[in-house]
Motif scaffolding. Structure first.
Motif, PDB file in Angstrom:
ATOM      1  N   ASP A 196      39.959  43.092  47.235  1.00  0.00           N
ATOM      2  CA  ASP A 196      39.311  41.778  47.185  1.00  0.00           C
ATOM      3  C   ASP A 196      39.753  41.052  45.931  1.00  0.00           C
ATOM      4  N   TRP A 197      39.892  39.752  46.035  1.00  0.00           N
ATOM      5  CA  TRP A 197      40.186  38.955  44.839  1.00  0.00           C
ATOM      6  C   TRP A 197      39.823  37.508  45.113  1.00  0.00           C
ATOM      7  N   TYR A 198      39.704  36.717  44.031  1.00  0.00           N
ATOM      8  CA  TYR A 198      39.285  35.321  44.149  1.00  0.00           C
ATOM      9  C   TYR A 198      40.211  34.416  43.352  1.00  0.00           C
ATOM     10  N   CYS A 199      40.261  33.163  43.753  1.00  0.00           N
ATOM     11  CA  CYS A 199      41.056  32.172  43.020  1.00  0.00           C
ATOM     12  C   CYS A 199      40.571  32.135  41.565  1.00  0.00           C
ATOM     13  N   ALA A 202      34.831  33.186  38.177  1.00  0.00           N
ATOM     14  CA  ALA A 202      35.831  33.576  39.183  1.00  0.00           C
ATOM     15  C   ALA A 202      36.778  34.675  38.677  1.00  0.00           C
ATOM     16  N   ARG A 247      34.890  37.904  38.330  1.00  0.00           N
ATOM     17  CA  ARG A 247      34.601  38.493  39.635  1.00  0.00           C
ATOM     18  C   ARG A 247      35.791  39.337  40.124  1.00  0.00           C
ATOM     19  N   VAL A 279      34.441  27.516  42.435  1.00  0.00           N
ATOM     20  CA  VAL A 279      34.401  28.302  41.200  1.00  0.00           C
ATOM     21  C   VAL A 279      33.962  29.742  41.463  1.00  0.00           C
ATOM     22  N   SER A 280      33.922  30.121  42.735  1.00  0.00           N
ATOM     23  CA  SER A 280      33.498  31.480  43.101  1.00  0.00           C
ATOM     24  C   SER A 280      32.111  31.811  42.577  1.00  0.00           C
ATOM     25  N   GLN A 287      37.549  31.043  50.019  1.00  0.00           N
ATOM     26  CA  GLN A 287      38.672  31.585  49.259  1.00  0.00           C
ATOM     27  C   GLN A 287      39.868  31.871  50.173  1.00  0.00           C
TER      28      GLN A 287
END
Lengths: 131, 287, 237
Positions: free
Chosen positions: B40-43, B60, B63, C120-121, C140
């Motif tokens: 899993d990963w986020y911008c 972000a 996270r 911004v998650s 996302q």
């Protein structure tokens, strides 16, 4: 030179210092920031002059200039400043003071060539220019 | 993870910069340290938020570091310079400011707390320590190519996250030499390409490109090498406003070429605006 | 009845738009509000948790968090503060489905909904989703151009709009996701032969008689027919 500021001017200086975590009075006006900046040609006033206006608390005078919007946070000035002032953070503070009033400096719906642009450009621009 | 490296792609590597991802994966496979994408990963947010009070925009990247932590890993590698810069700076802020980390963790709420035990790296930092392996992997030295390295901003500034000397970096020069290429000294190599202004002020970017590419051409470069997907886009795409037609490669594409991999067909070089094929054919690197 | 004390309805206190009401325990938020005298013209629909019309915002007694859910699916509790959302005025972009081929666009969702780049998650969307969807994860996925993942993760979205109301980046998650599912359906998923066959049958008039029969039925018979319907459909016919 004796600098006289109204309370409102003082508030602006304090806000910039609070948001940036930097001391604007540390600047010695050497001009290194402006000399190394790759964008000075596009700016209404030099980064160094923005400093002077911040010190004076000239909020209105600064906000009508384009300098902080032309700054792309490349940090060249920040790494070269002989007084170790993170100028990029000062620029960000001034941007934030505008954006936090729910202002967008880029028209999100009006961006052209969106399909050509890489995401990181759009994400970066919106972070720096939308409130 | 034994020899593999936990890899954080970032959004752009999945679309516009897929050439970079493909070539980097192939190169690292060849060097025996394959890139393994995170579950899993986020911008990351692309640009670091510089306000002291702005924790929201640090969430972000934190996270994503949490995802690495939950996978039981302590190291994350990025290819994108902007992702690298943001991840490392957010991580530094979390590690060095207990209060900030606490606020972040409170915000992460039902998710596990970030403990601050993950380190972030740019691919170049890994490659720097693999000189012998790289030298051995070169099958087709690039000795007919004159390459100007271009660093841009995010690998070198601010100083606390720099992977090399902020004013006189050598990491790419060293690698290009290992590949056998002729390195063109490029005094513009650490100047900003215009960054996100490409969205709404392309005039600014065009002037930067004119300046940076122009100098490389003047000094005799056949091509430019770099690693940031935004720099690649700007220097490549906005050459259309200039007289130049200089290919802009990800360094890993040149590595793949030197390693004798199937570059241009299976891996890399599909999304360049300035087609590199003519140059590579002329120099005999492509049929 | 008076002698049977046990059957007396236990009452709870709720606060609707800040005003206190006593309502019987065991009602949903929607029926509790109706008991209190509110009449829903908008902000209610199927009452079965499917249509997404009855988005509600509430706070539980002694909690600091605002919670979101569907009013028809959530039990009213003692001390709750309630408000009903009649509508979410979020923009839904117009597009021609023939012109959004993901093969031709690297990132068609970003093209139509550029504000996804402002994510911004923070995960607020996920926390407010009454369907327990991974809303942040599909935004996302959309940002990185992964239409299939956006469509899959949002499959159970009922378009209530609560995510959008709460988003600090002004993202229109539910409209974005619907576009992703439509693109995925048109360009990525296998074409259904059965559907084509059925369409042809309809065109040929195979069901005209049955349709006529339904149209002419009285409401009572129609209702009975509805109650007895076979959800899976009969074999051939």
């Amino acid at each position: 030179m004796e600098v006289k500021r109204s309370e409102k001017d003082r508030e602006f200086v304090d806000k910039v210092e609070e948001l940036s975590g930097e001391s604007v009075n540390a600047c010695i006006r050497c001009g290194t920031c402006s000399a190394g900046c790759p964008f000075v040609k596009e700016m209404d006033v030099l980064p160094e002059r923005i400093f002077k206006r911040v010190v004076l608390g000239d909020k209105e005078g600064i906000l009508e200039k384009n300098t902080m919007w032309i700054c792309a946070a490349c940090y060249t000035c920040s790494v070269r400043c002989p007084r170790d002032i993170d100028i990029a953070s000062i620029m960000e503070a001034v941007r934030q003071i505008v954006l936090r009033d729910n202002v967008d400096k880029v028209e999100v719906e009006e961006v052209e060539n969106l399909q050509d642009l890489p995401q990181l450009a759009v994400v970066g621009c919106f972070r720096k220019e939308t409130g | 993870m034994e020899d593999g490296l936990l890899y954080y792609p970032g959004c752009t590597l999945k679309t516009k910069a897929s050439d970079y991802e493909e070539s980097a994966k192939a190169v690292m496979e060849k060097l025996g340290r394959p890139l393994v994408e995170m579950d899993d990963w986020y911008c990351c947010g692309a640009v670091q938020s510089l306000s002291t009070d702005d924790i929201m925009h640090q969430i972000a990247p934190i996270r994503t570091l949490c995802c690495a932590q939950e996978q039981g890993e302590t190291e994350v590698v990025t290819l994108c310079d902007m992702c690298f810069n943001v991840l490392r700076r957010a991580n530094t802020r979390a590690k060095e400011n207990e209060d900030d980390l606490e606020t972040m963790n409170e915000f992460l709420d039902e998710d596990p707390d970030y403990e601050g035990n993950v380190e972030t790296y740019h691919l170049f930092e890994i490659l720097r320590d693999m000189k012998d392996e790289i030298e051995k992997a070169v099958k087709r030295p690039l000795d007919d190519l004159k390459i100007a390295p271009y660093y841009g901003c995010m690998l070198l500034r601010p100083s606390e996250v720099a992977i090399d000397d902020t004013e006189d970096p050598q990491i790419m020069e060293d690698m290009l030499e290992l590949l056998g290429a002729e390195v063109i000294e490029n005094p513009k190599r650490t100047e900003c390409c215009g960054s996100y202004h490409t969205v709404n002020r392309s005039d600014i970017v065009e002037k930067r490109v004119e300046d940076i590419v122009g100098r490389a051409v003047e000094d005799g470069a056949d091509a430019i090498a770099l690693s940031c997907p935004l720099c690649q886009f700007n220097l490549d795409y906005h050459q259309r406003a200039t007289e130049f037609e200089v290919p802009v490669f990800y360094l890993t594409e040149l590595m793949a070429l030197a390693f004798g991999l199937d570059i241009g067909k299976e891996i890399g070089m599909k999304k360049h605006r300035v087609e590199p094929n003519a140059l590579l054919k002329e120099k005999g690197y492509m049929e | 009845m008076a002698e049977n004390e046990d059957e007396e309805q236990e009452m709870i206190e709720i606060f609707a738009m800040g005003k206190k009401y006593e309502v019987p325990k065991g009602l949903t938020i929607m029926t509790a509000l109706e008991y209190a005298g509110y009449k829903f013209v908008r902000g209610c629909g199927c009452r079965g948790g499917f249509c997404g019309a009855c988005a509600t915002v509430f706070r539980k007694k002694d909690e600091y968090k605002l919670r979101m859910d569907l009013a028809c699916q959530t039990a009213a509790e003692d001390g709750m503060y309630l408000v009903q959302l009649p509508f979410v005025p979020a923009v839904r972009e117009e597009y021609d489905i023939e012109e959004v081929d993901p093969e031709e666009h690297d990132n068609v969702l970003l093209d139509y909904y550029p504000e996804i780049a402002r994510c911004v998650s923070c995960n607020t969307c996920t926390k407010s989703c009454p369907q327990d969807l991974d809303v942040m994860d599909f935004v996302q996925a959309a940002l990185r151009g992964d239409i299939e993942r956006t469509a899959d993760l949002s499959f159970d979205c009922i378009q209530c709009g609560l995510c959008t109301i709460r988003c600090p980046a002004d993202i229109k998650h539910y409209h974005l996701a619907q576009m992703a599912r439509r693109i995925h359906g048109k360009y990525n998923q296998e074409y259904s032969d059965e559907l084509q066959k059925r369409l042809e049958e309809i065109e040929e008039g195979k069901y005209d008689e049955k349709m006529k029969e339904l149209i002419e039925m009285c409401e009572e018979d129609l209702r009975e027919r509805y109650e007895e319907r076979d959800m899976q459909g009969e074999e051939e016919g």
